[in-house]
Write a protein that holds these residues in place. Sequence first.
Motif, PDB file in Angstrom:
ATOM      1  N   TYR A 155     -51.663  -0.432 -13.298  1.00 18.16           N
ATOM      2  CA  TYR A 155     -52.195   0.621 -12.435  1.00 18.16           C
ATOM      3  C   TYR A 155     -51.112   1.667 -12.207  1.00 18.16           C
ATOM      4  O   TYR A 155     -49.925   1.370 -12.240  1.00 18.16           O
ATOM      5  CB  TYR A 155     -52.699   0.066 -11.097  1.00 18.16           C
TER       6      TYR A 155
ATOM      7  N   HIS B 144     -56.101   2.333 -13.973  1.00 18.03           N
ATOM      8  CA  HIS B 144     -55.895   0.884 -13.842  1.00 18.03           C
ATOM      9  C   HIS B 144     -56.673   0.127 -14.906  1.00 18.03           C
ATOM     10  O   HIS B 144     -57.626   0.634 -15.477  1.00 18.03           O
ATOM     11  CB  HIS B 144     -56.308   0.398 -12.446  1.00 18.03           C
TER      12      HIS B 144
ATOM     13  N   CYS C 266     -62.273   4.759  -5.975  1.00 14.55           N
ATOM     14  CA  CYS C 266     -62.609   4.931  -7.385  1.00 14.55           C
ATOM     15  C   CYS C 266     -64.005   5.554  -7.482  1.00 14.55           C
ATOM     16  O   CYS C 266     -64.945   5.062  -6.854  1.00 14.55           O
ATOM     17  CB  CYS C 266     -62.583   3.567  -8.079  1.00 14.55           C
TER      18      CYS C 266
ATOM     19  N   GLN D 257     -52.000   2.541  -0.300  1.00 13.01           N
ATOM     20  CA  GLN D 257     -51.834   3.707   0.580  1.00 13.01           C
ATOM     21  C   GLN D 257     -53.128   4.010   1.339  1.00 13.01           C
ATOM     22  O   GLN D 257     -53.100   4.290   2.518  1.00 13.01           O
ATOM     23  CB  GLN D 257     -51.429   4.939  -0.231  1.00 13.01           C
ATOM     24  N   ARG D 258     -54.254   3.975   0.652  1.00 13.38           N
ATOM     25  CA  ARG D 258     -55.540   4.300   1.279  1.00 13.38           C
ATOM     26  C   ARG D 258     -56.354   3.067   1.636  1.00 13.38           C
ATOM     27  O   ARG D 258     -57.173   3.108   2.561  1.00 13.38           O
ATOM     28  CB  ARG D 258     -56.376   5.191   0.348  1.00 13.38           C
TER      29      ARG D 258
ATOM     30  N   VAL E  92     -56.446   6.676  -9.478  1.00 21.46           N
ATOM     31  CA  VAL E  92     -55.515   5.632  -9.904  1.00 21.46           C
ATOM     32  C   VAL E  92     -56.002   5.100 -11.245  1.00 21.46           C
ATOM     33  O   VAL E  92     -57.120   4.579 -11.340  1.00 21.46           O
ATOM     34  CB  VAL E  92     -55.424   4.486  -8.872  1.00 21.46           C
TER      35      VAL E  92
ATOM     36  N   ASP F  72     -54.411   0.286  -4.578  1.00 21.50           N
ATOM     37  CA  ASP F  72     -54.163   1.538  -3.854  1.00 21.50           C
ATOM     38  C   ASP F  72     -53.858   1.229  -2.388  1.00 21.50           C
ATOM     39  O   ASP F  72     -54.638   1.567  -1.495  1.00 21.50           O
ATOM     40  CB  ASP F  72     -55.383   2.456  -3.978  1.00 21.50           C
TER      41      ASP F  72
ATOM     42  N   ALA G 178     -50.916   5.567  -9.948  1.00 21.37           N
ATOM     43  CA  ALA G 178     -51.535   6.712  -9.276  1.00 21.37           C
ATOM     44  C   ALA G 178     -51.303   7.964 -10.106  1.00 21.37           C
ATOM     45  O   ALA G 178     -50.214   8.176 -10.633  1.00 21.37           O
ATOM     46  CB  ALA G 178     -50.951   6.881  -7.879  1.00 21.37           C
TER      47      ALA G 178
ATOM     48  N   TYR H  44     -59.750  -0.054  -6.836  1.00 20.32           N
ATOM     49  CA  TYR H  44     -59.488   0.633  -5.577  1.00 20.32           C
ATOM     50  C   TYR H  44     -60.775   1.229  -5.038  1.00 20.32           C
ATOM     51  O   TYR H  44     -61.685   1.569  -5.786  1.00 20.32           O
ATOM     52  CB  TYR H  44     -58.378   1.669  -5.721  1.00 20.32           C
TER      53      TYR H  44
ATOM     54  N   SER I   7     -57.029  -4.612  -4.201  1.00 20.74           N
ATOM     55  CA  SER I   7     -56.769  -3.177  -4.267  1.00 20.74           C
ATOM     56  C   SER I   7     -55.442  -2.881  -4.952  1.00 20.74           C
ATOM     57  O   SER I   7     -54.439  -3.550  -4.702  1.00 20.74           O
ATOM     58  CB  SER I   7     -56.740  -2.575  -2.871  1.00 20.74           C
TER      59      SER I   7
END
Length: 151
Positions: free
Chosen positions: A99, A113, A25, A60-61, A111, A58, A101, A22, A56
């Motif tokens: 992974y 992972h 990171c 969300q971002r 996160v 992640d 969060a 991500y 990714s």
Amino acid sequence: ETGETVTDADVITKPTLVYFGYTFCPDVCPLDSARNAQAAYILEEQGLDLGTIFISVDPQRDTVEVVRDFTDNFHEDMIGLTGSPEQVKAASQAYKTYYRAVEGDPEYYLVDHSTQTYLMFPETGFATFFRRDTPAEAVAEISACFMAQNS
């Protein structure tokens, strides 16, 4: 990184290093992505074409734009992939990665992972994996051996 939905067949069109991470990171993902890019550059100097993909974990971002900017910093041909939480989960399960969060700040969370990099071939799929402590020179050398076997 273009906003298009793709499959592995669309992006693994040559021997390719595949990494799950991500963009937010703080340490591992940038180092591993730089190592994978360096391995591709080493092989490029030898006349070998090794692809690199960053997926990714992640969503969300990691928007399309964020992932594109992240991968462009490492290698001009590195492909960045993101998607819906369901698409990311499906990709992770296909590669048997982990992974999760970490609970905490909703904006600056981490996160956990897995950190292995997979060497994949379009015709035969999985060839091997590299641990994060494998240097770029070794990733390049081992990848070149597999590329010679699969040519």
